[in-house]
Design an enzyme around this catalytic site. Structure first.
Site, short mmCIF file in Angstrom:
data_model
loop_
_atom_site.label_atom_id
_atom_site.label_comp_id
_atom_site.label_asym_id
_atom_site.label_seq_id
_atom_site.Cartn_x
_atom_site.Cartn_y
_atom_site.Cartn_z
CB CYS A 133 112.92 -27.42 66.76
SG CYS A 133 113.00 -25.76 67.41
CB CYS A 136 115.32 -25.96 69.50
SG CYS A 136 113.63 -25.59 69.22
CG ASP A 137 117.45 -29.31 68.49
OD1 ASP A 137 117.58 -28.83 69.64
OD2 ASP A 137 116.60 -30.15 68.21
C1 LIG Z 1 110.82 -23.72 67.59
C2 LIG Z 1 109.72 -22.77 67.92
C3 LIG Z 1 110.04 -21.49 68.29
C4 LIG Z 1 109.02 -20.58 68.60
N1 LIG Z 1 109.37 -19.31 68.97
C5 LIG Z 1 108.40 -18.46 69.34
C6 LIG Z 1 108.74 -17.14 69.79
O1 LIG Z 1 109.90 -16.76 69.85
N2 LIG Z 1 107.72 -16.32 70.17
C7 LIG Z 1 106.41 -16.70 70.10
O2 LIG Z 1 105.53 -15.91 70.48
N3 LIG Z 1 106.06 -17.94 69.67
C8 LIG Z 1 107.02 -18.82 69.29
N4 LIG Z 1 106.68 -20.06 68.83
C9 LIG Z 1 105.25 -20.40 68.68
C10 LIG Z 1 104.64 -20.77 70.02
O3 LIG Z 1 105.45 -21.75 70.67
C11 LIG Z 1 103.23 -21.32 69.81
O4 LIG Z 1 102.46 -20.37 69.12
C12 LIG Z 1 102.56 -21.62 71.15
O5 LIG Z 1 103.28 -22.62 71.84
C13 LIG Z 1 101.12 -22.10 70.95
O6 LIG Z 1 100.56 -22.32 72.21
P1 LIG Z 1 99.26 -23.24 72.35
O7 LIG Z 1 98.91 -23.22 73.80
O8 LIG Z 1 98.23 -22.81 71.38
O9 LIG Z 1 99.70 -24.72 71.92
P2 LIG Z 1 100.94 -25.62 72.37
O10 LIG Z 1 102.05 -24.80 72.91
O11 LIG Z 1 101.22 -26.50 71.21
O12 LIG Z 1 100.37 -26.50 73.57
C14 LIG Z 1 99.55 -27.62 73.34
C15 LIG Z 1 99.33 -28.38 74.65
O13 LIG Z 1 98.33 -29.39 74.43
C16 LIG Z 1 98.75 -30.64 74.95
N5 LIG Z 1 98.05 -31.69 74.20
C17 LIG Z 1 98.20 -32.05 72.91
N6 LIG Z 1 97.30 -33.01 72.57
C18 LIG Z 1 96.55 -33.23 73.68
C19 LIG Z 1 95.46 -34.10 73.97
N7 LIG Z 1 94.94 -34.92 73.05
N8 LIG Z 1 94.96 -34.11 75.23
C20 LIG Z 1 95.45 -33.28 76.17
N9 LIG Z 1 96.49 -32.42 75.95
C21 LIG Z 1 97.03 -32.41 74.71
C22 LIG Z 1 100.28 -30.60 74.80
O14 LIG Z 1 100.90 -31.53 75.69
C23 LIG Z 1 100.57 -29.13 75.18
O15 LIG Z 1 100.61 -29.00 76.58
C24 LIG Z 1 107.67 -20.99 68.53
C25 LIG Z 1 107.35 -22.30 68.16
C26 LIG Z 1 108.37 -23.19 67.86
C27 LIG Z 1 108.03 -24.58 67.48
#
Ligand SMILES: Cc1cc2nc3c(=O)[nH]c(=O)nc-3n(C[C@H](O)[C@H](O)[C@H](O)COP(=O)(O)OP(=O)(O)OC[C@H]3O[C@@H](n4cnc5c(N)ncnc54)[C@H](O)[C@@H]3O)c2cc1C
Length: 313
Positions: A133, A136-137
């Site tokens: 990332c 982040c880093d």
């Molecule tokens: C470096 C970085 C910066 C970003 N900056 C932004 C920003 O500024 N603005 C923005 O809107 N978006 C940003 N994003 C994108 C945003 O973080 C993602 O779109 C968002 O986190 C997606 O949410 P989600 O709930 O779909 O999945 P995730 O956030 O990936 O959550 C997945 C969850 O599932 C759990 N999990 C995984 N596998 C399993 C399993 N088999 N069983 C049970 N639980 C499981 C994980 O532990 C986690 O809790 C950024 C992403 C990154 C990497």
């Protein structure tokens, strides 16, 4: 006896936590099953500027989601979901802690995984100079020599971001042409701190306690080169795993779960939200919105208030 829920939510990122808020408020018997990363990928950024009504560190935003989700009464289990299958009109959800639960509906919110380099040193140096990332880093590498691996927008933008902080940045790409936008590539080409190595792949990360060198290979000549670096950034994309729901979902050409506008998959009662889906924009606000839609639709499904002709793609 195996516990039966109205809704099992898989994953506690923005999508899963929002689904839990909506499902809890509808008084559905809800189980939120999540891996250790509560808050999900949003925790990876310290600077969210595009979430309506909030600007600040990602982990603080997700802490608010988490507190609000808990308030509405979902049961929470820290465990990975290993498999979801369908039997006699119910979903069987198998957990890594052992055993399984039954549910009338399941909302998949488990995001995606970063693609691995698959080279020696990757596991040893993760978090010790190797990062996935740049956003982040990068600030941890002032005046250091670094390398970014990846030829897409994340890689090239990452190299530009690092060039503002680090002493030097090698930008390593396995092909001769970049996938990133031409404008961004041009910026990287004209940045004196960036040295671009095309047709080049990483072979090994070396060091003692922290990263000290990256060995790279030119795929055309076979020549090996040791780059003295203190930081390596892997920006080579993401993988969506769907083995746990094999046969229950359709996937697109890059393996993401295909959903309709109600976040429904091809299996009635099985929903998917956020980064795990085919929806093109991977953003916190979009995952949250999809989580809300899924829970509202699951409520209709579970209570039988969904007209059958509504189930169409
Ligand atoms: C470096 C970085 C910066 C970003 N900056 C932004 C920003 O500024 N603005 C923005 O809107 N978006 C940003 N994003 C994108 C945003 O973080 C993602 O779109 C968002 O986190 C997606 O949410 P989600 O709930 O779909 O999945 P995730 O956030 O990936 O959550 C997945 C969850 O599932 C759990 N999990 C995984 N596998 C399993 C399993 N088999 N069983 C049970 N639980 C499981 C994980 O532990 C986690 O809790 C950024 C992403 C990154 C990497």
């Amino acid at each position: 006896m195996v516990e039966t829920y109205d809704v099992v939510i898989v994953g506690a990122g923005a999508a899963g936590l929002t689904a839990a808020i909506y499902s809890g408020r509808k008084a559905l018997k809800t189980l939120l099953v999540t891996g250790p990363n509560i808050g999900g990928e949003t925790n990876s950024t310290n600077d969210i500027r595009n979430y309506p009504g909030y600007e600040g560190p990602g982990p603080d935003l997700m802490k608010r989601f988490w507190e609000q989700a808990k308030k509405w009464g979902s049961e929470v289990r820290e465990s990975l979901v290993l498999k979801v299958s369908r039997n006699d009109g119910l979903f069987n959800v198998e957990l890594s802690e052992g055993g399984s639960v039954l549910s009338r509906s399941v909302i998949l919110c488990y995001g995606r995984e970063r693609r691995k380099l698959g080279i020696p040193g990757e596991d040893k140096f993760f978090g010790r100079g190797l990062s996935t990332c740049t956003t982040c880093d990068a600030p941890l590498f002032p005046d250091k020599i670094t390398a970014v691996i990846g030829g897409g927008n994340s890689g090239v933008e990452g190299a530009l971001e690092l060039a503002r902080i680090a002493k030097k940045v090698y930008l390593i790409h396995r092909r001769d042409k970049f996938r990133a936008d031409e404008v961004t590539v041009e910026k990287a080409r004209s940045e004196p701190k960036i040295e671009i190595l095309t047709d080049t792949v990483p072979v090994e990360i070396k060091g003692d306690k922290f990263v000290e060198a990256l060995i790279v290979k030119n795929v055309k000549t076979g020549e090996l080169r040791e780059l003295e670096v203190q930081g390596v950034f892997s920006e080579i994309g993401w993988v969506t795993r769907t083995d746990m729901v094999e046969g229950l979902v359709e996937t697109n050409e890059v393996g993401e779960i295909v959903v309709d506008k109600f976040t429904r998959t091809k299996t009635p009662g099985l929903y998917a939200c956020g980064d795990v889906t085919c929806i093109p924009y991977k953003q916190t606000v979009i995952s949250a919105g999809m989580g809300a839609i899924a829970a509202l639709d699951a409520y209709k499904f579970v209570t039988g208030s969904q007209a059958s002709d509504e189930y169409s793609k």
